[in-house]
Write an enzyme that holds these catalytic residues in place. Structure first.
Site, PDB file in Angstrom:
ATOM      1  N   ASP A 232      51.427  51.658  45.067  1.00  0.00           N
ATOM      2  CA  ASP A 232      51.636  53.075  44.295  1.00  0.00           C
ATOM      3  C   ASP A 232      50.685  51.663  42.834  1.00  0.00           C
ATOM      4  O   ASP A 232      51.427  50.696  42.760  1.00  0.00           O
ATOM      5  CB  ASP A 232      53.351  52.626  44.098  1.00  0.00           C
ATOM      6  CG  ASP A 232      53.730  53.739  45.661  1.00  0.00           C
ATOM      7  OD1 ASP A 232      52.599  54.623  45.128  1.00  0.00           O
ATOM      8  OD2 ASP A 232      54.592  54.080  45.862  1.00  0.00           O
TER       9      ASP A 232
ATOM     10  N   ARG B 246      45.209  57.921  45.598  1.00  0.00           N
ATOM     11  CA  ARG B 246      46.362  58.948  45.525  1.00  0.00           C
ATOM     12  C   ARG B 246      46.595  59.631  44.388  1.00  0.00           C
ATOM     13  O   ARG B 246      46.479  58.520  43.504  1.00  0.00           O
ATOM     14  CB  ARG B 246      48.145  58.830  45.837  1.00  0.00           C
ATOM     15  CG  ARG B 246      48.851  59.978  45.759  1.00  0.00           C
ATOM     16  CD  ARG B 246      50.000  58.785  45.417  1.00  0.00           C
ATOM     17  NE  ARG B 246      50.829  58.441  46.316  1.00  0.00           N
ATOM     18  CZ  ARG B 246      51.593  57.769  47.103  1.00  0.00           C
ATOM     19  NH1 ARG B 246      51.767  56.488  46.170  1.00  0.00           N
ATOM     20  NH2 ARG B 246      51.665  57.232  48.697  1.00  0.00           N
TER      21      ARG B 246
END
Length: 304
Positions: free
Chosen positions: A132, A182
């Site tokens: 992330d 992402r």
């Protein structure tokens, strides 16, 4: 008004008193509608249900900004155990994690050691790990870690945030690594020196990044609840004959559930981001700051 709303929720996300209150009374205020439980074991039935509905999942053990080596190693151990449980329960799930939870702010050696252990276990079970992205001050270090690990670990992805000016250049630098990315708008409070200050510019840059990464031939996860972004992606892949196995849509657990089902029915891959753990408060506030419409989604999710 939108900027005020965003700043308000980002301020709340760092309020320690409200964080303690949320941990104590979270379930009474609907935390269980947005978080999979306090432990991975509690999240397993939810993952099984989501898989049964045709949805893929990525799990995230909530928590960041760890400042002790012992806690960072504990976090790594939790990631490894979750990987093992995904494999043993045959769940269709990936794992997302934050570098600050594994020791990024402590030492480079520590975070790399923890990541090697996690990736070794993930590779054994053919499970994808996504790093992330956090605030802009840690963006460069995070991408450096990704590049260093990607060459030996093809099951590794990361995140690019469209509100940062640097993201277009980052996409160019990552292209040789055959990245699994992402793409998101971003949810941290940033200076106008490093991030686009206006929503329309962030949205435009996200569309640009989606197009660029897809046309580069890289696997792309479009992480957005925004109808305009979803519709743009659908039109883009149709125009360029991009197969559905080269991209997916990602959405948060408990939000836009009807849209998730609609996309599934249209033949798209949809992955649900399912966080678990006690530290849900800061995560939830940043999601509300990310997009004011999420407030309405959250309220409907809590009371429906």
């Amino acid at each position: 008004m939108e900027a005020i709303s965003k700043n308000f929720f980002l301020y709340l996300s760092n309020n320690k008193m409200l964080d303690r209150f949320a941990k104590r009374f979270g379930s009474r205020f609907g935390a269980d509608k947005i978080v999979g439980g306090e432990t991975f074991s509690q999240a397993i039935p939810l993952i099984q249900q989501l898989n049964h509905e045709g949805l893929e999942v990525t799990v995230d053990h909530l928590g960041e900004f760890v400042d002790s080596e012992a806690e960072a190693r504990d976090r790594a151990g939790e990631c490894i155990r979750s990987i093992q449980q995904i494999a043993s329960n045959q769940l269709k799930s990936e794992v997302s994690l934050k570098m600050t939870s594994l020791g990024l702010d402590i030492s480079h050696e520590l975070v790399m050691e923890n990541m090697e252990l996690i990736l070794k276990e993930a590779q054994k079970h053919n499970i994808t790990i996504t790093i992330d992205m956090e605030d802009s001050s840690r963006c460069g270090a995070t991408l450096d870690i990704y590049k260093a690990l990607k060459k030996d670990h093809p099951n590794l992805g990361t995140v690019i945030q469209s509100y940062l000016y640097r993201s277009d250049e980052d996409l160019d630098e990552l292209d040789p690594y055959d990245p699994y990315l992402r793409l998101v708008k971003g949810a941290y409070k940033e200076s106008g020196k490093v991030a686009f200050p206006e929503k329309n510019l962030v949205d435009d840059n996200l569309k640009h990044l989606i197009k660029k990464n897809l046309l580069n031939g890289n696997y792309t996860a479009i992480a957005s609840h925004d109808d305009a972004i979803v519709d743009y992606t659908k039109q883009l892949v149709k125009e360029h004959d991009i197969p559905t196995d080269r991209f997916e849509f990602q959405m948060l657990y408990g939000m836009r559930t009807q849209m998730q089902q609609d996309l599934l029915n249209e033949g798209y891959t949809v992955r649900v981001y399912l966080p678990y753990g006690e530290d849900w408060y800061g995560y939830f506030m940043r999601r509300l700051a990310e997009r004011p419409a999420n407030i309405a989604f959250a309220v409907r999710g809590i009371f429906n």
